[in-house]
Design a protein around this motif. Sequence first.
Motif, PDB file in Angstrom:
ATOM      1  N   MET A 172       0.810  -1.189   0.527  1.00  0.00           N
ATOM      2  CA  MET A 172      -0.243   0.137  -0.106  1.00  0.00           C
ATOM      3  C   MET A 172       1.248   1.579  -0.044  1.00  0.00           C
ATOM      4  SD  MET A 172      -3.312  -1.265   2.395  1.00  0.00           S
ATOM      5  CE  MET A 172      -3.726   0.396   2.924  1.00  0.00           C
ATOM      6  N   GLU A 173       0.271   1.923  -0.823  1.00  0.00           N
ATOM      7  CA  GLU A 173       0.858   3.344  -0.837  1.00  0.00           C
ATOM      8  C   GLU A 173       1.494   4.652   0.066  1.00  0.00           C
ATOM      9  OE1 GLU A 173       0.305   5.346  -4.787  1.00  0.00           O
ATOM     10  OE2 GLU A 173       1.419   3.194  -6.211  1.00  0.00           O
ATOM     11  N   GLY A 174      -0.488   4.165   1.320  1.00  0.00           N
ATOM     12  CA  GLY A 174      -0.413   5.019   1.746  1.00  0.00           C
ATOM     13  C   GLY A 174      -1.610   6.471   1.694  1.00  0.00           C
ATOM     14  N   GLN A 175      -1.121   6.796   0.314  1.00  0.00           N
ATOM     15  CA  GLN A 175      -2.130   7.820   0.738  1.00  0.00           C
ATOM     16  C   GLN A 175      -3.675   8.094   1.307  1.00  0.00           C
ATOM     17  OE1 GLN A 175      -2.358   7.282  -4.522  1.00  0.00           O
ATOM     18  NE2 GLN A 175       0.166   7.629  -4.611  1.00  0.00           N
ATOM     19  N   LYS A 176      -4.352   8.924   0.754  1.00  0.00           N
ATOM     20  CA  LYS A 176      -5.538   9.468   0.538  1.00  0.00           C
ATOM     21  C   LYS A 176      -6.739   8.532   0.507  1.00  0.00           C
ATOM     22  CE  LYS A 176      -8.668  13.167   2.483  1.00  0.00           C
ATOM     23  NZ  LYS A 176      -9.191  11.924   4.177  1.00  0.00           N
ATOM     24  N   GLY A 177      -7.201   7.592   0.910  1.00  0.00           N
ATOM     25  CA  GLY A 177      -8.378   7.266   0.501  1.00  0.00           C
ATOM     26  C   GLY A 177      -8.366   5.582   0.307  1.00  0.00           C
ATOM     27  N   VAL A 178      -9.276   4.351   0.649  1.00  0.00           N
ATOM     28  CA  VAL A 178      -9.230   3.478   0.515  1.00  0.00           C
ATOM     29  C   VAL A 178      -8.581   2.740  -0.414  1.00  0.00           C
ATOM     30  CG1 VAL A 178     -10.980   1.756   0.492  1.00  0.00           C
ATOM     31  CG2 VAL A 178     -11.769   3.461   1.551  1.00  0.00           C
ATOM     32  N   GLU A 179      -7.565   1.787  -0.271  1.00  0.00           N
ATOM     33  CA  GLU A 179      -6.370   1.242  -1.241  1.00  0.00           C
ATOM     34  C   GLU A 179      -7.199  -0.369  -1.194  1.00  0.00           C
ATOM     35  OE1 GLU A 179      -2.829   2.064  -1.123  1.00  0.00           O
ATOM     36  OE2 GLU A 179      -2.652   3.394   0.510  1.00  0.00           O
ATOM     37  N   ALA A 180      -8.131  -0.687  -0.095  1.00  0.00           N
ATOM     38  CA  ALA A 180      -7.926  -2.403   0.016  1.00  0.00           C
ATOM     39  C   ALA A 180      -9.311  -2.237   0.708  1.00  0.00           C
ATOM     40  CB  ALA A 180      -6.727  -3.207   0.529  1.00  0.00           C
ATOM     41  N   GLY A 232     -24.329   4.872  -3.136  1.00  0.00           N
ATOM     42  CA  GLY A 232     -23.815   6.165  -3.181  1.00  0.00           C
ATOM     43  C   GLY A 232     -23.543   6.519  -2.638  1.00  0.00           C
ATOM     44  N   LYS A 233     -23.038   6.511  -1.407  1.00  0.00           N
ATOM     45  CA  LYS A 233     -22.553   6.942  -0.145  1.00  0.00           C
ATOM     46  C   LYS A 233     -21.319   6.348   0.162  1.00  0.00           C
ATOM     47  CE  LYS A 233     -26.596   7.116   3.289  1.00  0.00           C
ATOM     48  NZ  LYS A 233     -27.892   6.084   2.409  1.00  0.00           N
ATOM     49  N   ILE A 234     -20.839   5.832  -0.472  1.00  0.00           N
ATOM     50  CA  ILE A 234     -19.360   5.476  -1.148  1.00  0.00           C
ATOM     51  C   ILE A 234     -18.845   5.185  -2.283  1.00  0.00           C
ATOM     52  CG2 ILE A 234     -18.584   5.011   1.794  1.00  0.00           C
ATOM     53  CD1 ILE A 234     -18.820   1.756   0.189  1.00  0.00           C
ATOM     54  N   ASN A 235     -17.698   6.018  -3.190  1.00  0.00           N
ATOM     55  CA  ASN A 235     -17.290   5.829  -4.513  1.00  0.00           C
ATOM     56  C   ASN A 235     -15.263   5.648  -3.972  1.00  0.00           C
ATOM     57  OD1 ASN A 235     -16.707   5.553  -6.576  1.00  0.00           O
ATOM     58  ND2 ASN A 235     -16.831   7.788  -6.814  1.00  0.00           N
ATOM     59  N   ILE A 236     -15.506   4.457  -4.303  1.00  0.00           N
ATOM     60  CA  ILE A 236     -13.974   3.722  -3.718  1.00  0.00           C
ATOM     61  C   ILE A 236     -13.287   3.018  -5.056  1.00  0.00           C
ATOM     62  CG2 ILE A 236     -14.624   4.025  -1.509  1.00  0.00           C
ATOM     63  CD1 ILE A 236     -14.930   0.937  -1.529  1.00  0.00           C
ATOM     64  N   LYS A 237     -12.426   3.012  -5.449  1.00  0.00           N
ATOM     65  CA  LYS A 237     -11.833   3.018  -5.818  1.00  0.00           C
ATOM     66  C   LYS A 237     -10.241   1.604  -5.480  1.00  0.00           C
ATOM     67  CE  LYS A 237     -12.579   6.234  -9.451  1.00  0.00           C
ATOM     68  NZ  LYS A 237     -13.819   5.365 -10.429  1.00  0.00           N
ATOM     69  N   PRO A 238     -10.557   1.127  -4.136  1.00  0.00           N
ATOM     70  CA  PRO A 238      -9.644  -0.049  -3.445  1.00  0.00           C
ATOM     71  C   PRO A 238      -8.533  -0.801  -4.729  1.00  0.00           C
ATOM     72  CG  PRO A 238     -11.411  -1.241  -3.617  1.00  0.00           C
ATOM     73  CD  PRO A 238     -11.928  -0.115  -4.567  1.00  0.00           C
ATOM     74  N   SER A 239      -7.168  -1.085  -5.108  1.00  0.00           N
ATOM     75  CA  SER A 239      -6.460  -1.541  -5.748  1.00  0.00           C
ATOM     76  C   SER A 239      -6.179  -3.132  -5.161  1.00  0.00           C
ATOM     77  CB  SER A 239      -4.558  -0.998  -5.504  1.00  0.00           C
ATOM     78  OG  SER A 239      -4.625   0.526  -5.850  1.00  0.00           O
ATOM     79  N   GLN A 271     -20.373   4.898  10.753  1.00  0.00           N
ATOM     80  CA  GLN A 271     -19.069   3.590   9.495  1.00  0.00           C
ATOM     81  C   GLN A 271     -18.418   5.099   8.329  1.00  0.00           C
ATOM     82  OE1 GLN A 271     -21.805   0.723   8.053  1.00  0.00           O
ATOM     83  NE2 GLN A 271     -21.521  -0.054   9.743  1.00  0.00           N
ATOM     84  N   LEU A 272     -19.228   5.677   7.987  1.00  0.00           N
ATOM     85  CA  LEU A 272     -18.671   6.668   6.952  1.00  0.00           C
ATOM     86  C   LEU A 272     -18.538   7.061   7.163  1.00  0.00           C
ATOM     87  CD1 LEU A 272     -22.388   8.103   5.353  1.00  0.00           C
ATOM     88  CD2 LEU A 272     -20.472   6.087   4.637  1.00  0.00           C
ATOM     89  N   ARG A 273     -17.745   8.502   8.165  1.00  0.00           N
ATOM     90  CA  ARG A 273     -17.138   9.033   8.931  1.00  0.00           C
ATOM     91  C   ARG A 273     -15.548   8.361   8.900  1.00  0.00           C
ATOM     92  NH1 ARG A 273     -18.444  10.844  14.274  1.00  0.00           N
ATOM     93  NH2 ARG A 273     -20.711  10.777  13.539  1.00  0.00           N
ATOM     94  N   ASN A 274     -15.589   6.757   9.105  1.00  0.00           N
ATOM     95  CA  ASN A 274     -13.817   6.229   9.451  1.00  0.00           C
ATOM     96  C   ASN A 274     -14.044   6.139   8.438  1.00  0.00           C
ATOM     97  OD1 ASN A 274     -14.933   6.016  12.734  1.00  0.00           O
ATOM     98  ND2 ASN A 274     -15.622   3.882  12.785  1.00  0.00           N
ATOM     99  N   ILE A 275     -14.873   5.022   7.376  1.00  0.00           N
ATOM    100  CA  ILE A 275     -14.500   5.153   5.653  1.00  0.00           C
ATOM    101  C   ILE A 275     -13.159   6.794   5.050  1.00  0.00           C
ATOM    102  CG2 ILE A 275     -14.876   4.467   3.084  1.00  0.00           C
ATOM    103  CD1 ILE A 275     -17.388   3.228   4.406  1.00  0.00           C
ATOM    104  N   ASP A 276     -14.144   7.465   5.864  1.00  0.00           N
ATOM    105  CA  ASP A 276     -13.674   9.075   5.480  1.00  0.00           C
ATOM    106  C   ASP A 276     -12.111   8.529   5.895  1.00  0.00           C
ATOM    107  OD1 ASP A 276     -15.615   9.732   4.154  1.00  0.00           O
ATOM    108  OD2 ASP A 276     -16.306  11.264   5.594  1.00  0.00           O
ATOM    109  N   ARG A 277     -12.040   7.830   6.984  1.00  0.00           N
ATOM    110  CA  ARG A 277     -10.533   8.418   7.610  1.00  0.00           C
ATOM    111  C   ARG A 277      -9.066   6.845   7.097  1.00  0.00           C
ATOM    112  NH1 ARG A 277     -13.316  10.251  12.210  1.00  0.00           N
ATOM    113  NH2 ARG A 277     -12.636   7.746  13.289  1.00  0.00           N
ATOM    114  N   ALA A 278     -10.187   6.101   6.492  1.00  0.00           N
ATOM    115  CA  ALA A 278      -9.436   4.602   6.344  1.00  0.00           C
ATOM    116  C   ALA A 278      -8.835   4.159   5.411  1.00  0.00           C
ATOM    117  CB  ALA A 278     -10.696   3.746   6.373  1.00  0.00           C
ATOM    118  N   SER A 279      -7.728   3.208   5.828  1.00  0.00           N
ATOM    119  CA  SER A 279      -6.717   3.482   4.315  1.00  0.00           C
ATOM    120  C   SER A 279      -7.097   1.960   4.062  1.00  0.00           C
ATOM    121  CB  SER A 279      -5.365   2.997   4.909  1.00  0.00           C
ATOM    122  OG  SER A 279      -4.846   4.271   5.161  1.00  0.00           O
ATOM    123  N   ILE A 280      -8.785   0.971   4.415  1.00  0.00           N
ATOM    124  CA  ILE A 280      -8.245  -0.309   4.311  1.00  0.00           C
ATOM    125  C   ILE A 280     -10.024  -0.255   5.097  1.00  0.00           C
ATOM    126  CG2 ILE A 280      -8.097  -2.281   5.150  1.00  0.00           C
ATOM    127  CD1 ILE A 280      -5.071  -2.002   5.712  1.00  0.00           C
TER     128      ILE A 280
END
Length: 516
Positions: free
Chosen positions: A63-71, A135-142, A111-120
């Motif tokens: 993981m690159e540690g960038q902002k947003g959900v990676e996994a 449409g509450k979340i729009n993520i592009k996990p690697s 849960q949405l608040r936690n997702i905003d701060r989460a990588s996983i």
Amino acid sequence: MTFKDFNFKEQLQNAIDHAGFKEPSPIQSEAIPIVLEGKDMVGQAHTGTGKTAAFGLPIINMMEGQKGVEAVVIVPTRELAMQVSDELFRFGKNLNLNTATVYGGQSYSIQLRNIDRASIIVATPGRFLDLLRSGKINIKPSFVVLDEADEMLDMGFLDDIKEVFTFLPKERQTLLFSATMPQAIKNLAKTILKEPEFVTLTKKDVTNSKITQTYYVVDERERDDALIRLYDFKAPTKSIIFCRTKKEVDRLSTFLVSQGYMAKGLHGDMEQRQREEAIRAFKTSKLEILIATDVAARGLDVNDVSHVFNYHLPFDSESYVHRIGRTGRAGKLGVAVSIVTPHEFRMLQKIEKNIGTKLEGKIIPNIDSVKVKKTADLKGKITGQEIKDYALELVEDLKSEFDIDTIAAKLASMLASSTYVKGNDRIGKSESDILRLIENAPRGDDRGGRGRGGYRGGNRGGRSGGRDNRSGGRPSGDRNRSGRSDNRSGGRPSGDRERSGRSDNRSGGDRNRRRD
């Protein structure tokens, strides 16, 4: 091989060292290099084999540690979601990686608040799909992981899972883990994975080699007495007792509490808050004993469980592996104990055959054996006890009323109460009874009926399946008389005696045979 051989990032390796992990399990040894190469993978492995680390460590490392959900990790139950989330957070915290747990019954806003701060994200299929659909979340996990895929199939989540993947990016690395591979899971794998590598644990890898597996044969009415006696003798630091039914969990937890044990039940009819409290208390050692059904304990991840007890045998081999996988974790030794009746002996042999491991049969120690062990343990504690200044002051104070011998005798009397042993002297079957069960057990094929809840994967007509390894299958024990193991010809059953006292329960065995 050690975890250092994978050349993880320094912060991740530090987290692994802090967790006490040293040597990777078989699934970790095979899976981690594949995941690090960026390939999709199908892993066939049971709970308790180290799957979370098998996918979590290499993903966190990449993981690159960038902002947003990676996994994203998708699991069947909220309990497993919390356990996996906790473990991944523990591994990733040095890299400033946060996890968010998503399951039904919790506030969307939290849960949405936690997702905003989460990588996983670690999620159950239903709630995760709700968030994606709305449409509450729009993520592009690697990275996307399906854990316990066969369990999700059994729970009716297959269509939800297929729909979840329509919301996820096509360019991703996908990992699927499942204890079994029914056709529906194979078809799903073809749909969501690209040219996956396959990792399957062989029979010898199914159960952890660091777990000692034993069984004790008793009459049905003796189960409670046998459990208490084994607890007195083995003195577990933290243990799980598995029952088949919720009713049995409730009854046994009430019984153990009445006997002075710090015990609590865990099953599906309990409120979520009660279940979380029980798991938290067990993890923090406020509870000594957790009594659970198979479903409630699925995914329970506690690294310091010293013993697992099967109050009843499970109905199939997979459940047995799931159960005993709660102990012997993180490179530590573990003990799995099964209490069986003569009528369950056939089921025990089917489990042995399917897991490729022979369990060791033992006889339940008598009162004298337990007293000897408790006394030896007490002497060891006294010998190793550091003398405190306030204790010396107390002794000086007592010397104004008593002589030193009387003081010592009174203090010893207080301590010796811990060596008291309850119950009948003889519990369960004798060595000769167990040997007779082994000798009379059907050999070769499984055509003599499946038995209640028997394992359906039996080998009909397969005499080549062996004659139950008669010499290797004889129970043996731990008498340790002058270092001898009494395993002269494959090992006769013996109790956990640790002194010379003979006790093959001959008279008790004769009475038991007539009752059966």
